[in-house]
Every structure is written in structure tokens, then in C-alpha cells.
Design an enzyme around this catalytic site. Structure first.
Site, PDB file in Angstrom:
ATOM      1  N   ASP A 145      61.320 -18.069 -10.080  1.00 15.75           N
ATOM      2  CA  ASP A 145      61.285 -18.714  -8.754  1.00 15.75           C
ATOM      3  C   ASP A 145      61.511 -20.230  -8.754  1.00 15.75           C
ATOM      4  O   ASP A 145      60.797 -20.968  -8.064  1.00 15.75           O
ATOM      5  CB  ASP A 145      59.948 -18.415  -8.070  1.00 15.75           C
ATOM      6  CG  ASP A 145      59.735 -16.942  -7.791  1.00 15.75           C
ATOM      7  OD1 ASP A 145      60.610 -16.133  -8.127  1.00 15.75           O
ATOM      8  OD2 ASP A 145      58.673 -16.597  -7.248  1.00 15.75           O
TER       9      ASP A 145
ATOM     10  N   LYS B  43      62.526 -10.510  -5.128  1.00 17.55           N
ATOM     11  CA  LYS B  43      61.206  -9.960  -4.838  1.00 17.55           C
ATOM     12  C   LYS B  43      60.722 -10.423  -3.466  1.00 17.55           C
ATOM     13  O   LYS B  43      61.214 -11.418  -2.931  1.00 17.55           O
ATOM     14  CB  LYS B  43      60.196 -10.310  -5.925  1.00 17.55           C
ATOM     15  CG  LYS B  43      60.009 -11.778  -6.185  1.00 17.55           C
ATOM     16  CD  LYS B  43      59.203 -11.981  -7.470  1.00 17.55           C
ATOM     17  CE  LYS B  43      58.880 -13.440  -7.716  1.00 17.55           C
ATOM     18  NZ  LYS B  43      58.005 -14.039  -6.726  1.00 17.55           N
TER      19      LYS B  43
ATOM     20  N   CYS C  32      53.041 -16.781  -9.081  1.00 16.81           N
ATOM     21  CA  CYS C  32      54.085 -15.869  -9.544  1.00 16.81           C
ATOM     22  C   CYS C  32      54.206 -15.822 -11.068  1.00 16.81           C
ATOM     23  O   CYS C  32      54.483 -14.765 -11.633  1.00 16.81           O
ATOM     24  CB  CYS C  32      55.410 -16.216  -8.881  1.00 16.81           C
ATOM     25  SG  CYS C  32      55.355 -15.956  -7.086  1.00 16.81           S
TER      26      CYS C  32
END
Length: 201
Positions: free
Chosen positions: A21, A108, A147
Site C-alpha cells: 500500500d 484489496k 496493513c
């Protein structure tokens, strides 16, 4: 578990790099800015170079949310809207040197009613890794206490060895110390913490 003494860790077949991310909305000017989040980019670029040089798999994850995602504050979630699919905020950090021809991108959080911190949650990541014979994951990116934490924990639960790239992670720290606690938890559960200088040339 830590590497004893000055022992170097050697990259080998069966290793994969997971970049979590590293997207514009998580950088300092983004809608959900991670403090010093941009500092992970130079470190990750060096890990990317090491994996590219050895022809090892590289997986890059990205939040890819619908505009009405359940994690957004207007819909009862804890976060400001971020990483909306197709937006500039969802794009990868421009300075991240991704080898487009050789990476796998894992999306995601694509369903409005389902949050997903882990790269394994609701994705085909596990199947992709096993298809390539991967047994050890090197994980860095954003954010340490969400995450990255969830991806590392799920990787360990799935039976992978996991290496935590301590110089390539940064935390949101909603509560002071969240990042440090997350690192300690990952290491307690079996992740091996390293920094770039601990990789064998």
C-alpha cells in the site's frame, strides 16, 4: 527471532517481496497521511533492486476502495475516504521504482461492505505465492500498525516464513506507540526483523 551477530540473510529461490500500500493517499500530503510515510520509498527501492537482480517475485498491494466503502467515516468507518479505485490517491507513489513487467498487483478492500487490512484478505495472494513456490515473504510498506501488521500475521498463519523490513515501514500511530507495539507483536509471532544492510550482497 533475530539474526545472530553479524550474520547476513541471503535471498534465494522461494523468496518474495511484498510491498504494502505505498499509495499517494498514505503519503504526507494524502487524505490518510502516514507520518513520514514517504520515507519508506527509498528503502523499498533498494529492496526492489535486490529482488529484481535475482529474478524473484515481487507483489505490490493497493487499497482499491469503492466510493462508499465501509471503512470511510461517512459510512460509519474510522477513516477519511482514501484510495478510491481509479483516483490519484489510489495511485502508487511516483518515486516508487516498480518494474511494471515483473510485478503482481493485488487489490484489496474492493467490496463496499468488507474491509481488508491484510493482503491475504479476500484476495488470491496465497494461491499466487504457492503457485510460484514461495515459502518466505519479505514485507514492507504502509502502515506498520494496520496493513503491514495484518499481512505479516496472516502470512505467518498461512505457514510462510516472514521477514519484516524494519527500515521500510512507517506507522499511523493513532495512539502513541501503536507502531512499536505492532512491530513487537509481529516479531513475537515469528517475523524476523532486518534492515537492508543485513541482506547479503
Amino acid at each position: 527471532m533475530c539474526l545472530p551477530g553479524h550474520q547476513k540473510l541471503t535471498l534465494t529461490q522461494g523468496d518474495a517481496l511484498i510491498v504494502v500500500d505505498v499509495q499517494n493517499d498514505f503519503l504526507p500530503s494524502g487524505s490518510l497521511a502516514v507520518p513520514q510515510g514517504d520515507e519508506v520509498v527509498p528503502a523499498l527501492n533498494r529492496y526492489l533492486t535486490a529482488f529484481i537482480r535475482r529474478g524473484l517475485p515481487i507483489i505490490v498491494t493497493r487499497d482499491w476502495h469503492p466510493p462508499n466503502h465501509c471503512s470511510f467515516q461517512p459510512y460509519g468507518g474510522p477513516w477519511p475516504p482514501h484510495c478510491v479505485a481509479g483516483s490519484e490517491g489510489a495511485a502508487f507513489a511516483p518515486a516508487l521504482e516498480l518494474p511494471v513487467s515483473s510485478i503482481l498487483i493485488t487489490l484489496k478492500g474492493t467490496q463496499p461492505e468488507q474491509d481488508a487490512y491484510s493482503a491475504f484478505d479476500g484476495t488470491e495472494l496465497d494461491a499466487r505465492l504457492r503457485a510460484q513456490g514461495v515459502g518466505r515473504l519479505f514485507v514492507g510498506g504502509l502502515a506498520t500498525d494496520y496493513c503491514v501488521l495484518c499481512t505479516v500475521k496472516d502470512g505467518l498463519k498461512a505457514g510462510y516464513a516472514v521477514v519484516l523490513l524494519q527500515d521500510a515501514i512507517r506507522a499511523v500511530n493513532v495512539r502513541p506507540g501503536d507502531g512499536e507495539r505492532a512491530e513487537a507483536e509481529m516479531i513475537r509471532q515469528g517475523a524476523i526483523p532486518i534492515r537492508l544492510e543485513m541482506l547479503a550482497a
